[in-house]
Design an enzyme around this catalytic site. Structure first.
Site, PDB file in Angstrom:
ATOM      1  N   SER A 123       4.186  11.519  15.101  1.00  0.00           N
ATOM      2  CA  SER A 123       3.663  11.018  16.376  1.00  0.00           C
ATOM      3  C   SER A 123       4.630  11.342  17.501  1.00  0.00           C
ATOM      4  O   SER A 123       5.829  11.043  17.408  1.00  0.00           O
ATOM      5  CB  SER A 123       3.448   9.501  16.310  1.00  0.00           C
ATOM      6  N   ARG A 155      -8.385   9.786  10.080  1.00  0.00           N
ATOM      7  CA  ARG A 155      -9.528  10.408  10.764  1.00  0.00           C
ATOM      8  C   ARG A 155     -10.090  11.619  10.036  1.00  0.00           C
ATOM      9  O   ARG A 155     -11.295  11.896  10.125  1.00  0.00           O
ATOM     10  CB  ARG A 155      -9.147  10.786  12.204  1.00  0.00           C
ATOM     11  N   ASP A 197      -6.636  14.236  19.317  1.00  0.00           N
ATOM     12  CA  ASP A 197      -7.573  13.124  19.568  1.00  0.00           C
ATOM     13  C   ASP A 197      -9.010  13.635  19.700  1.00  0.00           C
ATOM     14  O   ASP A 197      -9.959  12.863  19.557  1.00  0.00           O
ATOM     15  CB  ASP A 197      -7.201  12.373  20.857  1.00  0.00           C
ATOM     16  N   GLY A 211      -1.257   1.878  19.811  1.00  0.00           N
ATOM     17  CA  GLY A 211      -0.080   2.655  19.424  1.00  0.00           C
ATOM     18  C   GLY A 211       0.932   2.754  20.554  1.00  0.00           C
ATOM     19  O   GLY A 211       2.143   2.648  20.329  1.00  0.00           O
ATOM     20  N   ASN A 224      -1.466  14.632  11.401  1.00  0.00           N
ATOM     21  CA  ASN A 224      -1.125  13.331  12.005  1.00  0.00           C
ATOM     22  C   ASN A 224      -2.359  12.489  12.318  1.00  0.00           C
ATOM     23  O   ASN A 224      -2.237  11.288  12.555  1.00  0.00           O
ATOM     24  CB  ASN A 224      -0.263  13.516  13.258  1.00  0.00           C
ATOM     25  N   ARG A 229       0.199   1.519  10.797  1.00  0.00           N
ATOM     26  CA  ARG A 229       0.640   2.792  11.385  1.00  0.00           C
ATOM     27  C   ARG A 229       2.175   2.833  11.512  1.00  0.00           C
ATOM     28  O   ARG A 229       2.814   1.810  11.724  1.00  0.00           O
ATOM     29  CB  ARG A 229      -0.051   2.990  12.736  1.00  0.00           C
TER      30      ARG A 229
END
Ligand SMILES: O=C(O)C1=C[C@@H](OP(=O)(O)O)[C@@H](O)[C@H](O)C1
Ligand SMILES: C=C(OP(=O)(O)O)C(=O)O
Length: 418
Positions: free
Chosen positions: A155, A327, A296, A81, A319, A109
């Site tokens: 993001s 996720r 994360d 990313g 996100n 993405r």
């Protein structure tokens, strides 16, 4: 005492590479992260004509203040990313035509807000496939600067890309944002830009960047806080103790705060200037926690959640659905495979206490799913990952490092909390 030497931060390695490439001489990074993502970044810079010199513990970059030395290039961003969002912005500051592509995972993405902002500043950016996604072509004669708006609600990397290009514009840049996730990463960006000589001010949702360019630097990369979360979670889960040196109160990485989440769940935590220590106490409490700033580490918490004594509810992490995989969905699916009751909404997940049964974890080619459920596996020894190798994105030696820590802790870690 178990000390784990965690490899360098992916985020500061990527930023330092970008800033070095745009600086007025040779910059050196000590202890960079060496993994699939940072290799993609370094190779991308190489394709753009920058001199990148790599030895095991030190990478150096020959900067070029006027943009990529190559007038034309093809850059392959792999799964990364940071590479896919940051490097197109860098090329917009130069003079030439550059094409960017990536793996199927990264193509899925979003990159739209970066493209829209670069277009608003005068770069000619074309989608070569689906709108809003790689592959793209960037053609530019440098950026004039001015005022540009952006939505960084999916993001923060969109905003980081634009901020870092600000000092390379002819007139400077004002960025006005309407939304922002993963905010600590933006503060990290500002800190590193300043370290490389930029003048940048933040006033809430408005950022002003002076057209100063960057000065070459030597930068020591600190250990990766997101990677450290797996070792901290393992200690909290097993009642053991682990110390990660090189992280602490001065760290620009928001994910250091994951240790505070474990403290709230009952672990003993010490965040010093130069080290973070987490010691499990034999008890993990349930928690209701907003992880917008540190998302994360959402899978890390989800993977140990069944062992808490009450429900674990994680909120404000929409996100995470546009990361290497969805996720929230991946965590829910895998926990259900383990027989754990899970409820899930648009931006939250709630996990009930349970005794997980063995299952095969579907990693979805996502390093964080693989690393998180490797921690679960300490308590569910027959648990298997369908793709253990996907950890190469940020930590190729992860499985050896976890096995080594477990060996140092001894044989009794499987019993964990009582
Ligand atoms: O800027 C960065 O280095 C990163 C920002 C975060 O992404 P988002 O802003 O997309 O949440 C984080 O998840 C990613 O691993 C690294
Ligand atoms: C989201 C991540 O990576 P990327 O830099 O590809 O966004 C991650 O490492 O969890």
């Amino acid at each position: 005492m178990a000390v784990v030497r965690v490899p360098g931060s992916k985020s500061t390695t990527a930023r330092s590479l970008f800033l070095s490439a745009c600086a007025d001489g040779r910059s050196t990074l000590r202890y960079p992260l060496v993994s699939d993502d940072t290799e993609a970044f370094a190779e991308g810079l190489g394709a753009l004509g920058f001199g990148v010199h790599r030895s095991a513990d030190e990478w150096s970059v020959d900067g070029n203040a006027s943009g990529p030395p190559a007038g034309e290039a093809d850059v392959y961003c792999r799964d990364s990313g940071t590479t896919a969002r940051f490097l197109p912005a860098l090329t917009a500051a130069g003079r030439g035509t550059y094409r960017f592509d990536a793996s199927a995972q990264m193509r899925r993405r979003p990159i739209g807000p970066v493209v829209e902002a670069l277009r608003a500043l005068g770069a000619r950016v074309r989608y070569l496939g689906a709108e809003g996604h790689l592959p793209i072509e960037v053609a530019s004669d440098g950026l004039e600067g001015g005022t540009v708006g952006m939505d960084a609600g999916l993001s923060s990397q969109f905003l980081t890309a634009l901020l870092m290009v600000g000092p390379l514009t002819r007139r400077g840049l004002r960025i006005e944002i309407t939304d922002l996730v993963s905010e600590p990463y933006v503060e990290m960006t500002l800190a590193l830009m300043r370290e490389f000589g930029a003048v940048v001010r933040r006033d809430g949702m408005r950022f002003d960047v002076e057209p100063t360019g960057y000065r070459a630097r030597e930068h020591a990369v600190e250990p990766d806080a997101s990677t450290s979360s797996y070792f901290f979670a393992a200690a909290a889960l097993t009642g053991q103790r682990v110390t990660v040196p090189g992280l602490g109160t001065e760290s620009p990485q928001g994910d250091v705060q994951f240790a505070e989440v474990l403290r709230a769940m009952g672990a003993d935590v010490a965040i010093g200037r130069d080290a973070v220590t987490v010691a499990g106490t034999g008890r993990l409490r349930g928690i209701d926690v907003n992880m917008r700033d540190i998302s994360d580490t959402m899978p890390t918490l989800a993977a140990i959640a069944p062992f808490a004594d009450g429900p674990v509810r994680i909120t404000d992490v929409h996100n995470t659905r546009v990361k290497e995989c969805d996720r929230l969905d991946a965590c829910a699916e895998n926990l259900r495979r383990l027989g754990v009751p899970v409820a899930e909404g648009r931006d939250w997940i709630e996990i009930a206490p349970a005794a997980p049964r063995p299952a095969v974890i579907a990693c979805r080619d996502d390093h964080r799913i693989a690393m998180s459920f490797s921690v679960t596996a300490i308590r569910v020894p027959e648990l298997e990952l369908d793709n253990p190798g996907c950890v190469r994105k940020t930590f190729p030696e992860f499985h050896d490092a976890l096995a080594d820590l477990r060996a140092r802790w001894g044989a009794d870690v499987g019993d964990g909390n009582r």
